[in-house]
Motif scaffolding. Structure first.
Motif, mmCIF file in Angstrom:
data_model
loop_
_atom_site.group_PDB
_atom_site.id
_atom_site.type_symbol
_atom_site.label_atom_id
_atom_site.label_comp_id
_atom_site.label_asym_id
_atom_site.label_seq_id
_atom_site.Cartn_x
_atom_site.Cartn_y
_atom_site.Cartn_z
ATOM 1 N N ALA A 514 1.009 -0.938 -0.499
ATOM 2 C CA ALA A 514 -0.042 -0.382 0.178
ATOM 3 C C ALA A 514 1.509 1.390 -0.535
ATOM 4 O O ALA A 514 1.617 1.332 0.777
ATOM 5 N N PRO A 515 1.063 2.240 -0.696
ATOM 6 C CA PRO A 515 1.491 3.592 -0.754
ATOM 7 C C PRO A 515 0.913 4.699 0.322
ATOM 8 O O PRO A 515 0.196 4.644 1.468
ATOM 9 N N ASN A 516 2.334 4.889 0.926
ATOM 10 C CA ASN A 516 2.648 5.338 1.934
ATOM 11 C C ASN A 516 1.661 5.307 3.271
ATOM 12 O O ASN A 516 0.714 6.002 4.059
ATOM 13 N N ALA A 538 11.388 3.426 -0.537
ATOM 14 C CA ALA A 538 11.307 3.109 0.864
ATOM 15 C C ALA A 538 13.223 2.727 1.189
ATOM 16 O O ALA A 538 14.134 2.072 -0.089
ATOM 17 N N THR A 539 13.533 2.909 2.442
ATOM 18 C CA THR A 539 14.789 3.209 1.883
ATOM 19 C C THR A 539 14.914 2.797 3.699
ATOM 20 O O THR A 539 14.679 2.859 4.887
ATOM 21 N N GLY A 540 16.010 1.559 4.658
ATOM 22 C CA GLY A 540 16.002 0.994 5.460
ATOM 23 C C GLY A 540 17.135 -0.454 5.790
ATOM 24 O O GLY A 540 16.967 -1.158 4.756
ATOM 25 N N SER A 541 17.267 -0.121 7.038
ATOM 26 C CA SER A 541 18.138 -1.869 6.536
ATOM 27 C C SER A 541 18.950 -1.686 7.914
ATOM 28 O O SER A 541 19.073 -1.210 8.864
ATOM 29 N N ALA A 542 19.444 -2.689 8.538
ATOM 30 C CA ALA A 542 20.012 -3.666 9.454
ATOM 31 C C ALA A 542 21.377 -4.650 9.127
ATOM 32 O O ALA A 542 20.800 -4.957 8.459
ATOM 33 N N TRP A 543 22.136 -5.167 10.380
ATOM 34 C CA TRP A 543 22.990 -5.613 9.977
ATOM 35 C C TRP A 543 23.529 -6.866 11.352
ATOM 36 O O TRP A 543 23.182 -5.759 12.441
ATOM 37 N N THR A 544 24.067 -7.273 11.657
ATOM 38 C CA THR A 544 24.948 -8.166 12.647
ATOM 39 C C THR A 544 25.648 -8.766 12.359
ATOM 40 O O THR A 544 26.029 -9.235 10.985
ATOM 41 N N GLY A 545 26.998 -9.367 12.831
ATOM 42 C CA GLY A 545 27.737 -10.029 13.277
ATOM 43 C C GLY A 545 28.151 -11.134 13.677
ATOM 44 O O GLY A 545 28.303 -12.136 13.918
ATOM 45 N N SER A 546 26.763 -11.361 13.876
ATOM 46 C CA SER A 546 26.302 -13.266 14.971
ATOM 47 C C SER A 546 26.111 -14.238 14.263
ATOM 48 O O SER A 546 25.635 -14.369 13.324
ATOM 49 N N THR A 547 26.979 -14.925 15.312
ATOM 50 C CA THR A 547 27.434 -16.178 14.298
ATOM 51 C C THR A 547 26.400 -17.211 14.340
ATOM 52 O O THR A 547 26.621 -18.200 14.033
ATOM 53 N N GLY A 548 25.190 -16.643 14.849
ATOM 54 C CA GLY A 548 24.014 -17.621 15.357
ATOM 55 C C GLY A 548 22.711 -16.711 14.968
ATOM 56 O O GLY A 548 23.126 -15.806 14.749
ATOM 57 N N TRP A 549 21.749 -17.251 15.098
ATOM 58 C CA TRP A 549 20.257 -16.767 15.171
ATOM 59 C C TRP A 549 19.740 -15.417 15.169
ATOM 60 O O TRP A 549 20.234 -15.603 16.990
ATOM 61 N N PHE A 556 9.958 0.784 7.828
ATOM 62 C CA PHE A 556 9.838 1.651 6.507
ATOM 63 C C PHE A 556 8.408 2.305 6.339
ATOM 64 O O PHE A 556 7.114 1.289 6.337
ATOM 65 N N THR A 557 8.319 3.348 5.613
ATOM 66 C CA THR A 557 7.567 4.198 5.198
ATOM 67 C C THR A 557 7.525 3.169 3.375
ATOM 68 O O THR A 557 8.210 4.267 2.649
ATOM 69 N N THR A 558 6.322 2.918 2.824
ATOM 70 C CA THR A 558 6.583 3.422 1.466
ATOM 71 C C THR A 558 6.331 4.522 0.877
ATOM 72 O O THR A 558 5.467 5.592 1.448
ATOM 73 N N GLY A 559 6.013 4.629 -0.640
ATOM 74 C CA GLY A 559 6.496 5.943 -1.389
ATOM 75 C C GLY A 559 4.844 5.898 -2.054
ATOM 76 O O GLY A 559 4.022 4.909 -1.883
ATOM 77 N N ALA A 560 5.160 6.451 -3.038
ATOM 78 C CA ALA A 560 3.517 7.261 -3.796
ATOM 79 C C ALA A 560 3.457 5.540 -4.434
ATOM 80 O O ALA A 560 2.171 5.236 -4.849
ATOM 81 N N SER A 561 4.252 4.887 -4.848
ATOM 82 C CA SER A 561 3.522 3.911 -5.711
ATOM 83 C C SER A 561 3.872 2.332 -4.343
ATOM 84 O O SER A 561 3.614 1.237 -5.564
ATOM 85 N N THR A 563 5.956 0.704 -4.302
ATOM 86 C CA THR A 563 7.241 -0.910 -4.242
ATOM 87 C C THR A 563 8.090 -0.771 -3.562
ATOM 88 O O THR A 563 8.773 0.334 -4.059
ATOM 89 N N VAL A 564 8.517 -1.775 -3.184
ATOM 90 C CA VAL A 564 9.655 -1.622 -2.629
ATOM 91 C C VAL A 564 10.713 -2.166 -2.951
ATOM 92 O O VAL A 564 10.118 -4.269 -3.247
ATOM 93 N N THR A 565 11.732 -2.747 -2.877
ATOM 94 C CA THR A 565 13.126 -4.768 -3.043
ATOM 95 C C THR A 565 13.403 -4.890 -1.514
ATOM 96 O O THR A 565 13.588 -3.414 -0.863
ATOM 97 N N VAL A 566 12.561 -5.856 -0.831
ATOM 98 C CA VAL A 566 13.422 -6.232 0.472
ATOM 99 C C VAL A 566 14.870 -7.578 -0.136
ATOM 100 O O VAL A 566 14.879 -8.153 -1.075
ATOM 101 N N TYR A 567 15.877 -6.914 0.530
ATOM 102 C CA TYR A 567 17.226 -7.477 0.236
ATOM 103 C C TYR A 567 17.369 -8.404 1.217
ATOM 104 O O TYR A 567 17.207 -7.977 2.422
ATOM 105 N N LEU A 568 18.313 -9.346 1.149
ATOM 106 C CA LEU A 568 19.309 -10.355 2.590
ATOM 107 C C LEU A 568 21.216 -10.263 1.670
ATOM 108 O O LEU A 568 20.640 -10.398 0.913
ATOM 109 N N HIS A 569 21.795 -9.536 2.335
ATOM 110 C CA HIS A 569 22.941 -9.982 1.527
ATOM 111 C C HIS A 569 24.156 -9.991 2.772
ATOM 112 O O HIS A 569 24.153 -9.476 3.941
ATOM 113 N N GLY A 570 25.476 -10.071 2.460
ATOM 114 C CA GLY A 570 26.585 -9.966 3.626
ATOM 115 C C GLY A 570 27.627 -8.816 2.816
ATOM 116 O O GLY A 570 26.896 -8.003 2.477
#
Length: 585
Positions: A514-516, A538-549, A556-561, A563-570
């Motif tokens: 849903a927008p906004n 939208a923009t937002g992220s968090a990170w951790t260096g944990s060796t366990g879960w 985050f808050t969506t914009g007018a469209s 549409t967002v892309t969710v990601y996981l990376h190292g």
């Protein structure tokens, strides 16, 4: 196939020698190429236990089996290159042994298929390609059997240790190639079949390796005959249905191995061999009289090449409750019941091959938020007969959801794209859609399950966040990304992202929300420098260096469209990171 004994044939050899000396051996040749009669395109040829004292011609007449597969030819000892019936030096490859019987069988319009190998030979190292290290000598042994008995097919029964003897496998296929070159040069029709053990879903890797070796050697395999018994897997078995799934799996394997062949041609190079009654494993693997009709009808409809069983001497009800006997089936039956049930298969296979096809949807389900779109691929497959034009339709889309197919018609074997779009007013819920192909008087369907997520997205807005589908879709990853079984936070699967010196290993999924509107991305991650975030609208992220879960949340808050892309990376040059139980709320 199993063989428990190897009796001496001295009396039988003496009798057949006497018959031969009287000039009664007809059609037996020795070293001269003759025009052997090709086998029918569809043939019932049960195995005959040649190590018994029975006459092949006599049992063929009594049972009504016009064609027999003769078991077995092997060497007398490891290291030998000389073929004998059952490795018995008293039963050489000679017109004086079985020659009169074979001539009689031919006089009735039938023939025989000599079979090399078998369980005892494969287990004892006397299968000729395992025993003999000289490819030319193996070729000469094959030629001797062909010319002595004037046959048009040789069978290679490869089991047990022979399935792992790579040198023997390669020698056998090299000799087969030389044999086929010789047959072509002399104008002799000659087929080669491989009889192999199977799983209920097709050949195991060891059996498939035999066929791959043949292809590498340039040897033509005309028939692949599955032993649809003695599974020894501890599972419950419906033997007729297991025959169908085993052969269907083989047909798919052959399609990969021989991509230029049509589905009908592939079915036409498949054989199945049953074991009537209780097989060697025991009562859990019992092929019944009712199973015989099911397999016959199915084999006829598919256009299989060969229908067989082990063995002719077992086709009686003389030992109810006994498993794996060489002389009876272990079930209550009329004498020759299975022979009579399968005999009409010889010739045209009982009727023409029926045109048929299947329809599949990949993936079989998807989730979409109101206002969003998802896609899937529709694949049609020719299962028998001839390809035809097919009309494709999709039905049962709920109000506010449109489902379209492009193109709307294909020729069997073709594919189409399914596009499903949910309007902003679409009612949340799970809906079963049906994709249908129609052509040639046939209708075949496949399901597609659509989930429209709740107002504002809900957890269902993120598809496959727990990865329990076992597949990535609809996530996309940089090289090395995959769904793995360990470590997993919840359920059986998790997502792995694989950074390198040149990439973060990102795995991502694009959502239409849903927008906004305010949301929270949450999930469990582990690994050095594991990032969870959103970008795009939208923009937002968090990170951790944990060796366990470790649990991460990203508001985050969506914009007018929306549409967002969710990601996981190292991170570049660091180790793999993992994510599981991801959601957007």
């Amino acid at each position: 196939m199993r063989r428990r004994s190897r009796p001496v044939h001295s009396l039988l050899a003496a009798l057949t020698t006497l018959v031969a000396s009287a000039g009664l051996v007809v059609g037996v040749v020795d070293g001269t190429a003759h025009a052997a009669t090709p086998l029918p395109a569809h043939v019932f040829a049960p195995y005959f236990e040649a190590y018994s004292s029975d006459s092949p011609a006599d049992l063929a007449l009594k049972s009504g089996a016009k064609y027999l597969t003769m078991a077995f030819v092997q060497t007398e000892a490891k290291g030998s290159c000389t073929p004998y019936w059952n490795g018995d030096t008293g039963s050489p490859i000679s017109g004086s042994v079985f020659g009169a019987d074979f001539a009689t069988i031919r006089s009735r319009g039938g023939d025989v298929i000599p079979s090399f190998g078998g369980y005892a030979a494969d287990n004892g190292g006397t299968e000729i390609a395992d025993s003999c290290a000289d490819v030319d000598a193996i070729t000469a042994a094959y030629q001797k059997v062909v010319t002595t008995y004037d046959v048009s097919r040789l069978d290679m029964d490869i089991e047990d240790n022979s399935l792992t003897n790579k040198a023997g496998i390669d020698r056998r296929n090299q000799a087969i190639r030389k044999l086929q070159d010789w047959a072509a040069a002399t104008g002799r029709p000659l087929q080669v079949s491989y009889t192999l053990p199977t799983t209920t879903s097709g050949l195991a890797s060891s059996g498939l390796a035999v066929l791959k070796s043949a292809k590498t050697a340039g040897a033509r395999v005309d028939v692949v005959n599955l032993m649809t018994f003695d599974y020894y897997d501890g599972a419950a078995h419906a033997m007729a249905e297991d025959t169908k799934t085993a052969a269907t799996g083989l047909q798919a394997q052959l399609a990969t191995l021989y991509p230029t062949k049509t589905p009908a041609q592939l079915w036409g190079m498949i054989g199945v061999t049953e074991m009537p009654g209780i097989d060697d494993y025991g009562p859990a693997e019992t092929f019944t009289t009712a199973d015989a009709k099911v397999v016959y009808d199915w084999a006829t409809a598919k256009g299989l090449n060969t229908l067989s069983f082990w063995a002719l001497q077992r086709d009686n009800g003389g030992c109810p409750g006994t498993g794996g006997s060489d002389t009876c089936s272990g079930i209550v039956q009329d004498p020759w019941y299975f022979s009579h049930a399968f005999a009409p298969f010889t010739g045209g296979g009982g009727g023409p091959v029926v045109d048929d096809f299947s329809v599949a949807v990949t993936p079989g389900s998807a989730s979409v938020a109101p206002g969003g779109t998802t896609t899937a691929t529709i694949a049609t497959t020719l299962t028998s007969g001839t390809a035809r034009p097919l009309a494709l339709t999709v039905t049962a889309a709920p109000a506010g959801v449109s489902a379209t197919l492009a193109p709307g018609s294909v020729t069997t074997g073709g594919s189409a794209a399914l596009t499903v779009t949910a309007a902003g007013t679409a009612t949340p819920g799970t809906y079963p859609l049906t994709v249908t192909g129609t052509g040639g008087g046939l209708t075949r369907s496949a399901p597609f399950t659509l989930t429209v997520s709740g107002p504002g997205g809900g957890a269902g807005a993120l598809v496959n966040g727990g990865f329990e589908s076992g597949a990535l879709a609809p996530w996309s990853c940089q090289s090395g990304g995959a769904v793995v079984t360990a470590p997993a936070h919840g359920g059986s699967y998790a997502l792995k992202a694989s950074p390198t010196a040149g990439q973060t290993g990102e795995c991502a999924q694009t959502l239409t929300l849903a927008p906004n509107t305010a949301y929270t991305l949450g999930g469990w991650v582990q690994g050095g420098y594991a990032y969870l975030g959103v970008r795009g609208g939208a923009t937002g992220s968090a990170w951790t260096g944990s060796t366990g879960w470790s649990k991460l949340t990203v508001p985050f808050t969506t914009g007018a469209s929306g549409t967002v892309t969710v990601y996981l990376h190292g991170w570049y040059g660091q180790g793999a990171v993992y994510g599981d139980d991801l959601s957007v709320n």
